[in-house]
Design a protein around this motif. Sequence first.
Motif, PDB file in Angstrom:
ATOM      1  N   UNK A 182       0.934  -1.254  -0.070  1.00  0.00           N
ATOM      2  CA  UNK A 182       0.060   0.035  -0.094  1.00  0.00           C
ATOM      3  C   UNK A 182       0.969   1.180  -0.237  1.00  0.00           C
ATOM      4  N   UNK A 183       0.751   2.267  -1.175  1.00  0.00           N
ATOM      5  CA  UNK A 183       1.417   3.490  -0.902  1.00  0.00           C
ATOM      6  C   UNK A 183       0.788   4.375   0.053  1.00  0.00           C
ATOM      7  N   UNK A 184       1.498   4.898   0.794  1.00  0.00           N
ATOM      8  CA  UNK A 184       0.997   5.686   1.984  1.00  0.00           C
ATOM      9  C   UNK A 184       1.998   7.016   2.214  1.00  0.00           C
ATOM     10  N   UNK A 185       1.424   8.140   2.689  1.00  0.00           N
ATOM     11  CA  UNK A 185       2.153   9.167   2.984  1.00  0.00           C
ATOM     12  C   UNK A 185       2.414   9.206   4.508  1.00  0.00           C
ATOM     13  N   UNK A 186       3.383   9.624   5.074  1.00  0.00           N
ATOM     14  CA  UNK A 186       4.110   9.763   6.353  1.00  0.00           C
ATOM     15  C   UNK A 186       3.981  11.135   6.905  1.00  0.00           C
ATOM     16  N   UNK A 187       3.209  11.264   8.136  1.00  0.00           N
ATOM     17  CA  UNK A 187       3.383  12.646   8.768  1.00  0.00           C
ATOM     18  C   UNK A 187       3.553  12.379  10.371  1.00  0.00           C
ATOM     19  N   UNK A 188       4.573  13.028  10.846  1.00  0.00           N
ATOM     20  CA  UNK A 188       4.801  12.976  12.264  1.00  0.00           C
ATOM     21  C   UNK A 188       3.944  13.739  13.019  1.00  0.00           C
ATOM     22  N   UNK A 189       3.435  13.059  14.003  1.00  0.00           N
ATOM     23  CA  UNK A 189       2.292  13.667  15.001  1.00  0.00           C
ATOM     24  C   UNK A 189       2.905  14.561  16.011  1.00  0.00           C
ATOM     25  N   UNK A 190       2.394  15.678  16.115  1.00  0.00           N
ATOM     26  CA  UNK A 190       2.659  16.689  17.458  1.00  0.00           C
ATOM     27  C   UNK A 190       1.608  17.053  18.331  1.00  0.00           C
ATOM     28  N   UNK A 200      11.929  13.017  22.810  1.00  0.00           N
ATOM     29  CA  UNK A 200      10.658  12.282  22.749  1.00  0.00           C
ATOM     30  C   UNK A 200      10.387  11.603  21.570  1.00  0.00           C
ATOM     31  N   UNK A 201       9.876  10.151  21.766  1.00  0.00           N
ATOM     32  CA  UNK A 201      10.052   9.055  20.814  1.00  0.00           C
ATOM     33  C   UNK A 201       8.979   9.653  19.690  1.00  0.00           C
ATOM     34  N   UNK A 202       9.251   9.701  18.498  1.00  0.00           N
ATOM     35  CA  UNK A 202       8.370  10.134  17.406  1.00  0.00           C
ATOM     36  C   UNK A 202       7.139   9.130  17.067  1.00  0.00           C
ATOM     37  N   UNK A 203       5.922   9.582  16.731  1.00  0.00           N
ATOM     38  CA  UNK A 203       4.883   8.885  16.465  1.00  0.00           C
ATOM     39  C   UNK A 203       4.547   9.376  15.108  1.00  0.00           C
ATOM     40  N   UNK A 204       4.553   8.363  14.185  1.00  0.00           N
ATOM     41  CA  UNK A 204       4.391   8.690  12.640  1.00  0.00           C
ATOM     42  C   UNK A 204       3.033   7.786  12.087  1.00  0.00           C
ATOM     43  N   UNK A 205       2.411   8.832  11.577  1.00  0.00           N
ATOM     44  CA  UNK A 205       0.920   8.284  11.240  1.00  0.00           C
ATOM     45  C   UNK A 205       1.192   7.887   9.502  1.00  0.00           C
ATOM     46  N   UNK A 206       0.683   6.929   9.120  1.00  0.00           N
ATOM     47  CA  UNK A 206       1.059   6.284   7.807  1.00  0.00           C
ATOM     48  C   UNK A 206      -0.476   6.345   7.172  1.00  0.00           C
ATOM     49  N   UNK A 207      -0.759   7.213   6.235  1.00  0.00           N
ATOM     50  CA  UNK A 207      -2.207   7.387   5.612  1.00  0.00           C
ATOM     51  C   UNK A 207      -1.975   7.075   4.244  1.00  0.00           C
ATOM     52  N   UNK A 208      -3.091   6.122   3.600  1.00  0.00           N
ATOM     53  CA  UNK A 208      -3.162   5.698   2.419  1.00  0.00           C
ATOM     54  C   UNK A 208      -3.109   7.009   1.589  1.00  0.00           C
TER      55      UNK A 208
END
Length: 152
Positions: A105-113, A141-149
């Motif tokens: 699945x192709x996704x886009x990554x975004x770091x959450x803040x 702070x451990x980065x949390x990354x959101x991967x969305x389609x």
Amino acid sequence: MSFNTPAGTRGARQPGGAVVWFNKLAKRLIRRGGGRFQGFDALILTTVGRKSGLPRETPVGWFQGEDGSWLIVASAAGAAKNPAWYFNLAAHPDQVQIEVQGQKIAVVAEELHGEARETAWARITASAPRFAQYQTKTDRELPVIRLARLPQ
């Protein structure tokens, strides 16, 4: 989409040495085991190397996002530095692919803040206390990354 979590000044030892061998084994087991590894839902994250431009595959645990996305943590087991794949995501957030349950699945990554990160972090640590332990090992702070389609 800012990826701006700095390295810390203390932390656990950065995984190394046998990591290449371990990652190969983990990828094989994830692909064969229906997406589970060491008690976690796991996916294979494919990034583009920020220096090499080559595809890089990394097995990572994932957690369900509220919107059907995938959440991953750049923990490096509590090391002071972010893992290499974090910098690859930062360089090419729109050139990411995941392999989950046999699908690519192709996704886009975004770091959450901010509040979004705190909400996701609470859900992650409630279901996987190991990540809360990783956080105690380091001052970053451990980065949390959101991967969305990616939209089709």
